[in-house]
Design a protein around this motif. Structure first.
Motif, PDB file in Angstrom:
ATOM      1  N   MET A   1      51.307 -47.118 -23.398  1.00  0.00           N
ATOM      2  CA  MET A   1      49.840 -46.982 -23.355  1.00  0.00           C
ATOM      3  C   MET A   1      49.423 -46.311 -22.045  1.00  0.00           C
ATOM      4  N   MET A  45      39.809 -43.528 -21.368  1.00  0.00           N
ATOM      5  CA  MET A  45      40.396 -43.914 -22.654  1.00  0.00           C
ATOM      6  C   MET A  45      41.737 -44.604 -22.478  1.00  0.00           C
ATOM      7  N   GLU A  46      41.997 -45.567 -23.354  1.00  0.00           N
ATOM      8  CA  GLU A  46      43.350 -46.096 -23.499  1.00  0.00           C
ATOM      9  C   GLU A  46      43.948 -45.410 -24.707  1.00  0.00           C
ATOM     10  N   ILE A  47      45.097 -44.808 -24.511  1.00  0.00           N
ATOM     11  CA  ILE A  47      45.674 -44.019 -25.588  1.00  0.00           C
ATOM     12  C   ILE A  47      47.183 -44.278 -25.648  1.00  0.00           C
ATOM     13  N   SER A  48      47.693 -44.469 -26.874  1.00  0.00           N
ATOM     14  CA  SER A  48      49.138 -44.662 -26.999  1.00  0.00           C
ATOM     15  C   SER A  48      49.778 -43.329 -27.360  1.00  0.00           C
TER      16      SER A  48
ATOM     17  N   GLU B  33      45.204 -42.873 -32.149  1.00  0.00           N
ATOM     18  CA  GLU B  33      45.941 -43.469 -31.029  1.00  0.00           C
ATOM     19  C   GLU B  33      45.043 -43.968 -29.912  1.00  0.00           C
ATOM     20  N   VAL B  34      43.741 -43.706 -30.026  1.00  0.00           N
ATOM     21  CA  VAL B  34      42.826 -44.139 -28.971  1.00  0.00           C
ATOM     22  C   VAL B  34      42.465 -45.607 -29.176  1.00  0.00           C
ATOM     23  N   ALA B  35      42.763 -46.440 -28.187  1.00  0.00           N
ATOM     24  CA  ALA B  35      42.517 -47.875 -28.320  1.00  0.00           C
ATOM     25  C   ALA B  35      41.129 -48.254 -27.826  1.00  0.00           C
ATOM     26  N   SER B  36      40.615 -47.532 -26.848  1.00  0.00           N
ATOM     27  CA  SER B  36      39.272 -47.828 -26.350  1.00  0.00           C
ATOM     28  C   SER B  36      38.734 -46.635 -25.576  1.00  0.00           C
ATOM     29  N   VAL B  37      37.408 -46.558 -25.522  1.00  0.00           N
ATOM     30  CA  VAL B  37      36.750 -45.522 -24.710  1.00  0.00           C
ATOM     31  C   VAL B  37      35.648 -46.188 -23.905  1.00  0.00           C
ATOM     32  N   LYS B  38      35.687 -45.968 -22.601  1.00  0.00           N
ATOM     33  CA  LYS B  38      34.598 -46.442 -21.752  1.00  0.00           C
ATOM     34  C   LYS B  38      33.907 -45.230 -21.149  1.00  0.00           C
TER      35      LYS B  38
END
Lengths: 80, 80
Positions: A1, A45-48, B33-38
């Motif tokens: 991640m 963003m959190e991206i895997s 694949e994006v888990a979150s966006v701030k």
């Protein structure tokens, strides 16, 4: 991640009212040492992804398809 | 002359519609694949000060007086 920031700014010559107004307000409040203010937007963003190169390519693709207007915006991709 | 970025985000629990909508749009475009966006705002300033400690103190003061609403915002000061 991976945690990735896409920083979106305005190209040189494109007016930046939010930056200009912030600068003016800071001056009015007595912060005379401020020479300029630029306003930027950031998408964090959190991206895997299997590795950073793939993640960067995907984020570039997101910029092209959604996040950026190439006529007025510059962008920078930063891995945290 | 220092270049300083003030990064303004939202506190945990405060809704972030710009981030949420960006996340949803990315998903609709196939970026699963994006888990979150701030979403964050950045003020990038050029500021003259005798040293970094003084500059930081002045920028903290700007945050208190203008840039930040402590009820909803978090902030981070970064020297470039």
């Amino acid at each position: 991640m991976f945690i990735v920031e896409v920083k979106v700014g305005l190209k040189k010559g494109v007016s930046d009212p939010e930056g200009a107004n912030t600068h003016k307000s800071l001056e009015l409040l007595g912060f005379k040492e401020v020479a300029s203010v630029k306003y930027l937007k950031v998408y964090r963003m959190e991206i895997s992804a299997p590795n950073e190169a793939v993640a960067r390519e995907r984020v570039e693709d997101m910029c092209r398809k959604l996040l950026i207007n190439p006529v007025v915006h510059t962008h920078e991709i930063v891995f945290l």
